[in-house]
Design a protein around this motif. Structure first.
Motif, short mmCIF file in Angstrom:
data_model
loop_
_atom_site.label_atom_id
_atom_site.label_comp_id
_atom_site.label_asym_id
_atom_site.label_seq_id
_atom_site.Cartn_x
_atom_site.Cartn_y
_atom_site.Cartn_z
N PRO A 158 0.77 -1.17 -0.01
CA PRO A 158 0.20 0.10 -0.10
C PRO A 158 0.88 1.42 -0.08
O PRO A 158 2.05 1.29 0.12
N GLY A 159 0.22 2.51 -0.42
CA GLY A 159 1.07 3.94 -0.32
C GLY A 159 1.22 3.95 1.06
O GLY A 159 0.66 3.36 2.09
N LYS A 160 2.09 4.99 1.32
CA LYS A 160 2.43 5.50 2.50
C LYS A 160 1.32 5.77 3.60
O LYS A 160 1.20 5.54 4.60
N HIS A 161 0.16 6.61 2.67
CA HIS A 161 -1.17 6.80 3.36
C HIS A 161 -2.03 6.21 2.43
O HIS A 161 -2.20 6.15 1.11
N ASN A 162 -2.86 4.97 3.28
CA ASN A 162 -3.76 4.40 2.28
C ASN A 162 -5.07 4.88 2.84
O ASN A 162 -5.28 4.91 4.12
N ILE A 163 -5.90 5.17 2.04
CA ILE A 163 -7.09 5.81 1.82
C ILE A 163 -8.25 4.86 1.79
O ILE A 163 -8.21 4.05 0.87
N GLN A 164 -8.99 4.53 2.81
CA GLN A 164 -9.93 3.73 2.85
C GLN A 164 -11.28 4.51 2.73
O GLN A 164 -11.69 5.43 3.85
N GLU A 169 -8.68 2.46 -1.24
CA GLU A 169 -9.48 1.03 -1.37
C GLU A 169 -10.73 1.59 -0.96
O GLU A 169 -11.17 2.57 -0.53
N ALA A 170 -11.62 0.76 -1.29
CA ALA A 170 -13.10 0.95 -1.12
C ALA A 170 -13.53 -0.06 -0.08
O ALA A 170 -13.03 -1.40 -0.19
N VAL A 171 -13.80 0.18 1.14
CA VAL A 171 -14.11 -0.82 2.17
C VAL A 171 -15.63 -0.75 2.65
O VAL A 171 -16.32 -0.08 2.38
N ARG A 172 -15.73 -1.98 3.54
CA ARG A 172 -16.90 -2.12 4.18
C ARG A 172 -17.15 -1.44 5.41
O ARG A 172 -16.19 -0.78 5.85
N CYS A 173 -18.62 -1.22 5.73
CA CYS A 173 -18.75 -0.45 7.03
C CYS A 173 -17.68 -0.39 8.00
O CYS A 173 -17.22 -1.45 8.55
N GLN A 221 -14.91 8.63 -6.57
CA GLN A 221 -14.49 9.29 -8.19
C GLN A 221 -13.63 10.59 -7.75
O GLN A 221 -12.72 10.65 -8.61
N GLU A 222 -13.98 11.36 -6.85
CA GLU A 222 -13.18 12.54 -6.78
C GLU A 222 -11.62 12.23 -6.54
O GLU A 222 -10.75 12.82 -7.05
N LEU A 223 -11.79 11.30 -5.59
CA LEU A 223 -10.14 10.78 -5.22
C LEU A 223 -9.20 10.15 -6.27
O LEU A 223 -8.38 10.59 -6.70
N GLU A 224 -10.33 9.55 -7.09
CA GLU A 224 -9.47 8.79 -8.48
C GLU A 224 -9.11 10.02 -9.30
O GLU A 224 -8.04 10.02 -9.89
N ASN A 225 -10.14 11.36 -9.47
CA ASN A 225 -9.32 12.23 -10.15
C ASN A 225 -8.35 13.01 -9.73
O ASN A 225 -7.34 13.26 -10.25
N ILE A 226 -8.56 13.28 -8.55
CA ILE A 226 -7.28 14.09 -7.76
C ILE A 226 -5.98 13.33 -7.88
O ILE A 226 -5.04 13.81 -8.11
N LEU A 227 -6.04 11.86 -7.53
CA LEU A 227 -4.68 11.19 -7.35
C LEU A 227 -4.57 10.70 -8.54
O LEU A 227 -3.42 10.28 -8.81
N GLY A 228 -5.27 10.48 -9.66
CA GLY A 228 -5.06 9.99 -10.99
C GLY A 228 -4.61 8.49 -10.97
O GLY A 228 -4.07 7.88 -11.78
N ILE A 229 -5.40 7.71 -9.89
CA ILE A 229 -5.40 6.34 -9.58
C ILE A 229 -6.67 5.76 -9.51
O ILE A 229 -7.60 6.39 -9.21
N GLY A 230 -6.95 4.41 -9.94
CA GLY A 230 -8.13 4.02 -9.44
C GLY A 230 -8.00 3.00 -8.04
O GLY A 230 -7.22 3.10 -7.42
N VAL A 231 -9.00 2.59 -7.82
CA VAL A 231 -9.30 1.79 -6.47
C VAL A 231 -8.20 0.80 -6.60
O VAL A 231 -8.23 0.01 -7.49
N ASN A 232 -7.84 0.46 -5.48
CA ASN A 232 -6.82 -0.77 -5.22
C ASN A 232 -5.30 -0.37 -6.30
O ASN A 232 -4.57 -1.31 -6.30
N GLN A 233 -5.10 0.72 -6.26
CA GLN A 233 -3.90 1.40 -6.92
C GLN A 233 -3.05 2.19 -6.10
O GLN A 233 -3.44 2.81 -4.79
N VAL A 234 -1.61 2.41 -6.55
CA VAL A 234 -0.89 3.53 -5.56
C VAL A 234 -0.34 4.20 -6.45
O VAL A 234 -0.14 4.16 -7.73
N THR A 235 -0.35 5.47 -5.89
CA THR A 235 0.19 6.78 -6.74
C THR A 235 1.70 6.36 -7.13
O THR A 235 2.30 5.84 -6.22
N PRO A 236 2.14 6.63 -8.10
CA PRO A 236 3.62 6.51 -8.66
C PRO A 236 4.35 6.90 -7.59
O PRO A 236 5.59 6.48 -7.42
N ASP A 237 4.46 7.90 -6.77
CA ASP A 237 5.37 8.34 -5.96
C ASP A 237 5.30 7.47 -4.58
O ASP A 237 5.92 8.04 -3.62
#
Ligand code: FES
Length: 161
Positions: free
Chosen positions: A77-83, A122-126, A100-116
């Motif tokens: 995972p990235g240094k900061h994992n966003i759930q 991550e999309a998680v359950r409750c 969707q907004e996070l994907e736009n800002i970070l330029g990655i999809g769910v379950n991906q890590v930014t190049p840096d």
């Protein structure tokens, strides 16, 4: 230093002891893989190989379990994992828009890590605080009643740390 020696170095005494303790018990593989993920944040290939040899099971069996349960991660995972919570309450309050907004800002999809390597998504359950929906968790910080507009500022704060 090779990845293998790095991983072997980091196999802590407590992890080795845990594996020894669970080696012959029913359900051992899940318990052991949980512990491995706790230690590394994911299941590195070299760690999976070492577990396979310690338990004397084929590596394919380990991967069968890891890929069956969504809980286990195969990539670091990235240094900061966003759930982002996608439980019912959060979904109804716009959890998908947050993703969707996070994907736009970070330029990655769910379950991906930014190049840096800074962020992973991550999309998680409750996550258990539905009253605060929609909810996002980064590390041990919970962000509730979240709006898309708040995201750039929150991410900037983590980017610096
Ligand atoms: S549904 Fe998101 S915290 Fe429960």
């Amino acid at each position: 230093m090779s990845v293998q020696s790095e991983v072997e170095m980091k196999f802590s005494d407590s992890l080795v002891a845990f594996i020894e303790e669970w080696k012959n018990k029913p359900g051992n593989l899940i318990m052991i893989l949980h512990k491995v993920q706790e230690e590394f944040g994911y299941i590195p290939r070299e760690a999976a190989k070492r577990v396979a040899s310690m338990l004397d099971v084929p590596l394919a069996k380990i991967y069968g379990v890891v890929t069956f349960y969504h809980f286990f991660k195969l990539t670091k995972p990235g240094k900061h994992n966003i759930q982002v919570c996608m439980g019912t309450a959060c979904y109804l309050k716009g959890g998908e828009d947050i993703i969707q907004e996070l994907e736009n800002i970070l330029g990655i999809g769910v379950n991906q890590v930014t190049p840096d390597g800074q962020f992973s998504l991550e999309a998680v359950r409750c996550v258990g605080c539905c009253g605060l929906a929609p909810v996002m968790v980064i590390g041990d910080e919970v962000f509730g009643k979240l709006t898309k507009e708040q995201l750039p500022e929150i991410l900037a704060k983590f980017q610096e740390s």
